[in-house]
Write a protein that holds these residues in place. Sequence first.
Motif, PDB file in Angstrom:
ATOM      1  N   ILE A 158       0.837  -1.200   0.000  1.00  0.00           N
ATOM      2  CA  ILE A 158       0.000   0.000   0.000  1.00  0.00           C
ATOM      3  C   ILE A 158       0.876   1.257   0.000  1.00  0.00           C
ATOM      4  O   ILE A 158       0.610   2.219  -0.724  1.00  0.00           O
ATOM      5  N   GLU A 159       1.932   1.237   0.787  1.00  0.00           N
ATOM      6  CA  GLU A 159       2.864   2.367   0.824  1.00  0.00           C
ATOM      7  C   GLU A 159       3.500   2.588  -0.545  1.00  0.00           C
ATOM      8  O   GLU A 159       3.580   3.721  -1.029  1.00  0.00           O
ATOM      9  N   ASN A 162       3.027   5.867  -3.095  1.00  0.00           N
ATOM     10  CA  ASN A 162       4.199   6.693  -3.378  1.00  0.00           C
ATOM     11  C   ASN A 162       4.642   6.703  -4.840  1.00  0.00           C
ATOM     12  O   ASN A 162       5.523   7.484  -5.190  1.00  0.00           O
ATOM     13  N   ILE A 163       4.056   5.873  -5.683  1.00  0.00           N
ATOM     14  CA  ILE A 163       4.508   5.815  -7.072  1.00  0.00           C
ATOM     15  C   ILE A 163       3.819   6.918  -7.884  1.00  0.00           C
ATOM     16  O   ILE A 163       2.637   7.204  -7.691  1.00  0.00           O
ATOM     17  N   ARG A 220       8.865  -7.598  -3.762  1.00  0.00           N
ATOM     18  CA  ARG A 220       8.135  -6.363  -3.457  1.00  0.00           C
ATOM     19  C   ARG A 220       7.970  -5.522  -4.723  1.00  0.00           C
ATOM     20  O   ARG A 220       6.878  -5.027  -5.011  1.00  0.00           O
ATOM     21  N   GLN A 221       9.039  -5.352  -5.502  1.00  0.00           N
ATOM     22  CA  GLN A 221       8.950  -4.611  -6.765  1.00  0.00           C
ATOM     23  C   GLN A 221       8.035  -5.336  -7.750  1.00  0.00           C
ATOM     24  O   GLN A 221       7.254  -4.702  -8.457  1.00  0.00           O
ATOM     25  N   TYR A 250       4.899  -3.671  -9.614  1.00  0.00           N
ATOM     26  CA  TYR A 250       4.818  -3.648 -11.080  1.00  0.00           C
ATOM     27  C   TYR A 250       3.519  -4.305 -11.542  1.00  0.00           C
ATOM     28  O   TYR A 250       2.826  -3.789 -12.416  1.00  0.00           O
ATOM     29  N   CYS A 251       3.193  -5.425 -10.954  1.00  0.00           N
ATOM     30  CA  CYS A 251       1.977  -6.145 -11.328  1.00  0.00           C
ATOM     31  C   CYS A 251       0.761  -5.258 -11.111  1.00  0.00           C
ATOM     32  O   CYS A 251      -0.080  -5.112 -12.000  1.00  0.00           O
ATOM     33  N   PHE A 252       0.667  -4.646  -9.961  1.00  0.00           N
ATOM     34  CA  PHE A 252      -0.471  -3.771  -9.674  1.00  0.00           C
ATOM     35  C   PHE A 252      -0.476  -2.563 -10.603  1.00  0.00           C
ATOM     36  O   PHE A 252      -1.504  -2.214 -11.184  1.00  0.00           O
TER      37      PHE A 252
END
Length: 68
Positions: A10-11, A15-16, A35-36, A40-42
């Motif tokens: 969520i963070e 932040n992106i 985590r990346q 990226y998927c989302f």
Amino acid sequence: MLFFHTEQLIEDINNIDVTVETWERLRRTPPLTIRQEALYCFFFNRTCYSGILHGGIIGGKTQSSKYY
């Protein structure tokens, strides 16, 4: 990632920068961590017109199509 590190994801999402430049940078740079990969998927799922597989930017790079 989603089930065990939800707050981190969520963070990352909050932040992106959702920009064409970010989309292009992520397409050029493979994720290095789980985590990346989750981010990226989302990101690509929410910004590509055909989901996460080989899609293009909703609205096109000029953001001028009827799909925006």
